[in-house]
Design a protein around this motif. Structure first.
Motif, mmCIF file in Angstrom:
data_model
loop_
_atom_site.group_PDB
_atom_site.id
_atom_site.type_symbol
_atom_site.label_atom_id
_atom_site.label_comp_id
_atom_site.label_asym_id
_atom_site.label_seq_id
_atom_site.Cartn_x
_atom_site.Cartn_y
_atom_site.Cartn_z
ATOM 1 N N THR A 3 -0.187 2.656 1.763
ATOM 2 C CA THR A 3 -0.395 1.383 2.418
ATOM 3 C C THR A 3 0.773 0.465 2.157
ATOM 4 O O THR A 3 1.496 0.603 1.198
ATOM 5 N N THR A 5 1.863 -3.955 2.807
ATOM 6 C CA THR A 5 1.377 -5.256 3.250
ATOM 7 C C THR A 5 2.008 -5.575 4.592
ATOM 8 O O THR A 5 3.214 -5.743 4.703
ATOM 9 N N THR A 56 -4.858 -6.291 3.877
ATOM 10 C CA THR A 56 -5.917 -5.460 3.325
ATOM 11 C C THR A 56 -6.231 -4.314 4.280
ATOM 12 O O THR A 56 -6.487 -4.554 5.469
ATOM 13 N N THR A 81 -15.825 -0.037 2.685
ATOM 14 C CA THR A 81 -14.540 -0.688 2.476
ATOM 15 C C THR A 81 -13.953 -0.275 1.150
ATOM 16 O O THR A 81 -14.666 0.185 0.259
ATOM 17 N N PRO A 82 -12.618 -0.422 0.941
ATOM 18 C CA PRO A 82 -12.018 -0.057 -0.335
ATOM 19 C C PRO A 82 -12.682 -0.754 -1.502
ATOM 20 O O PRO A 82 -12.790 -0.186 -2.580
ATOM 21 N N GLU A 83 -13.133 -1.981 -1.304
ATOM 22 C CA GLU A 83 -13.757 -2.700 -2.409
ATOM 23 C C GLU A 83 -15.037 -2.030 -2.855
ATOM 24 O O GLU A 83 -15.478 -2.181 -3.992
ATOM 25 N N THR A 273 5.327 1.605 -2.064
ATOM 26 C CA THR A 273 4.338 1.027 -2.965
ATOM 27 C C THR A 273 4.997 0.561 -4.260
ATOM 28 O O THR A 273 5.638 1.352 -4.956
ATOM 29 N N SER A 277 0.835 -2.785 -6.564
ATOM 30 C CA SER A 277 -0.031 -2.279 -5.501
ATOM 31 C C SER A 277 -0.632 -0.913 -5.826
ATOM 32 O O SER A 277 -1.271 -0.297 -4.963
ATOM 33 N N THR A 280 -4.516 -0.623 -5.180
ATOM 34 C CA THR A 280 -4.858 -0.633 -3.762
ATOM 35 C C THR A 280 -4.468 0.673 -3.098
ATOM 36 O O THR A 280 -5.183 1.187 -2.231
ATOM 37 N N THR A 283 -7.362 3.184 -3.856
ATOM 38 C CA THR A 283 -8.599 2.964 -3.116
ATOM 39 C C THR A 283 -8.413 3.287 -1.638
ATOM 40 O O THR A 283 -9.320 3.822 -0.991
ATOM 41 N N SER A 284 -7.234 3.010 -1.118
ATOM 42 C CA SER A 284 -6.949 3.364 0.272
ATOM 43 C C SER A 284 -6.840 4.876 0.438
ATOM 44 O O SER A 284 -7.257 5.432 1.470
ATOM 45 N N ALA A 334 -8.623 -1.890 -10.260
ATOM 46 C CA ALA A 334 -9.212 -1.359 -9.028
ATOM 47 C C ALA A 334 -10.454 -0.525 -9.306
ATOM 48 O O ALA A 334 -11.349 -0.436 -8.464
#
Length: 375
Positions: A3, A5, A56, A81-83, A273, A277, A280, A283-284, A334
């Motif tokens: 991922t 931003t 995100t 969702t990743p969260e 990355t 990050s 994130t 999780t992605s 995370a």
């Protein structure tokens, strides 16, 4: 898998490839890795990540090389969702291990800790003694519940099991050589001596598909063979295989035939990355993989991840002590609600290995706790 931003409705096109590790010693092979590269277009998998205005990740799509891709699984329901990833994985891991008795020596708090990897080798590649292994475990500190090993050489099962019991931890035990499943299972059975409560998981092979050492079907067959032998010996816990995210995306059967999905994923090998990050990124990665599985609710555990303290830069991924601390903190954050869903690679620097340009001169320097207490 990766991922970045981006602005509203932007698409990040990332290039991932299967790399061939350099091998010197059998036990060195477990982490001669670079599972992300941009040099071989024949093996590139394109992962499109859609993000919102805050950068995100919202959803992902993966286009894999035809030569590496198995028949697609049935369409999966929308993923969380990743969260929401970490809490879901935590519940699944707890369910998976419910059939195994709790270790009498493990405290309630230790069951909720992060995992980490460990290899019992001295700087010259020789085997560590039981006392050295126990000393190394003493340097882990608090917050870790599971230790992952990669094979049965060096009397690893016996020395690590003893040290794990002394420190209230579980053992994620690896079988390195899938050509000798019965021999490795016999080693494990002998060392455990009937006390399967100490074993968290048995893993069959590590990154064998990514490295080209074995086909996905061969690894699945080895898993099945190991599971049968282990069940006959009284082990009722999970049996899995570990491979890179790229190899697993291309070969979801590695997870579909495992008791849960075990994946090695390293943010450092993505040039887009940075250290902050890293969490994130993971999780992605989990979200990308879920859509490829026959059961998109299957447990996914990151069985290797970390950041080197030395080496050469890989784009935005820059090795340094401060960046290593930043990345480890980001990863822990995370997975804070589900620490058992991630294993940190590696507590100590691995001076028995050889760094090289393909690995950004970083192979020896993944130790987030520095050098081994036992030398």
């Amino acid at each position: 898998m990766k991922t970045a931003t981006l602005s509203l409705a932007a698409i990040s096109l990332l290039q991932l490839a299967v790399a061939q590790p350099h091998r010197r010693h059998a036990h060195e092979a477990f982490h001669a890795k670079k599972d992300v590269t941009v040099r071989d277009n024949s093996n590139i998998a394109h992962v499109i990540v859609y993000v919102d205005q805050n950068g995100t990740p919202v959803s992902t799509t993966t286009n894999l090389p035809a030569a590496q891709t198995e028949a697609p699984a049935a369409p999966a329901a929308p993923s969380p969702t990743p969260e929401a990833v970490a809490p879901v994985v935590a519940d699944k891991v707890a369910d998976t291990n419910a059939s195994s008795a709790s270790s009498p020596s493990a405290s309630a708090s230790s069951a909720d800790g992060y995992g980490l990897t460990y290899n019992p080798y001295n700087k010259d590649g020789t085997c560590k003694t039981a006392d050295q292994v126990l000393m190394d475990f003493g340097g882990f500190g608090s917050g870790f519940s599971t230790v992952r090993t990669y094979g049965t050489d060096c009397n690893t099962v016996s020395t690590v099991v003893a040290a794990a019991k002394a420190h209230g931890m579980k053992v994620f035990q690896g079988i390195y050589d899938i050509a000798d499943i019965s021999g490795s299972v016999n080693d494990i059975v002998s060392a455990v001596n009937g006390d399967w409560s100490i074993i968290h998981t048995i893993s069959v092979g590590n990154e064998l598909v990514n490295s080209g050492q074995a086909s996905a079907s061969a690894v699945v067959a080895a898993m099945s063979s190991a599971r049968s032998l282990l069940r006959a010996a009284g082990y009722t816990g999970p049996v899995v295989t570990c491979d890179t995210l790229v190899a697993t995306l291309a070969n979801p059967s590695l997870c579909d035939n495992a008791d849960y999905c075990a994946v090695n994923s390293h943010p450092f090998f993505d040039p887009n990355t940075d250290a902050a990050s890293a969490g994130t990124f993971l999780t992605s990665s989990i979200e990308s993989l879920k859509s490829k599985l026959a059961d998109n609710t299957q447990t996914i555990v990151i069985t290797e991840t970390g950041w080197p303290s030395q080496g050469t830069a890989n784009g935005r991924a820059i090795p340094s002590s401060s960046n290593q601390q930043t990345a480890i903190a980001a990863i822990k954050s995370a997975f804070e609600s589900a620490p058992a869903s991630v294993m940190l690679f590696n507590p100590y620097n691995m001076m028995w290995k050889t760094s090289n340009a393909d690995q950004f001169e970083a192979e020896q320097w993944w130790g987030f706790l520095g050098d081994c207490p036992s030398g």
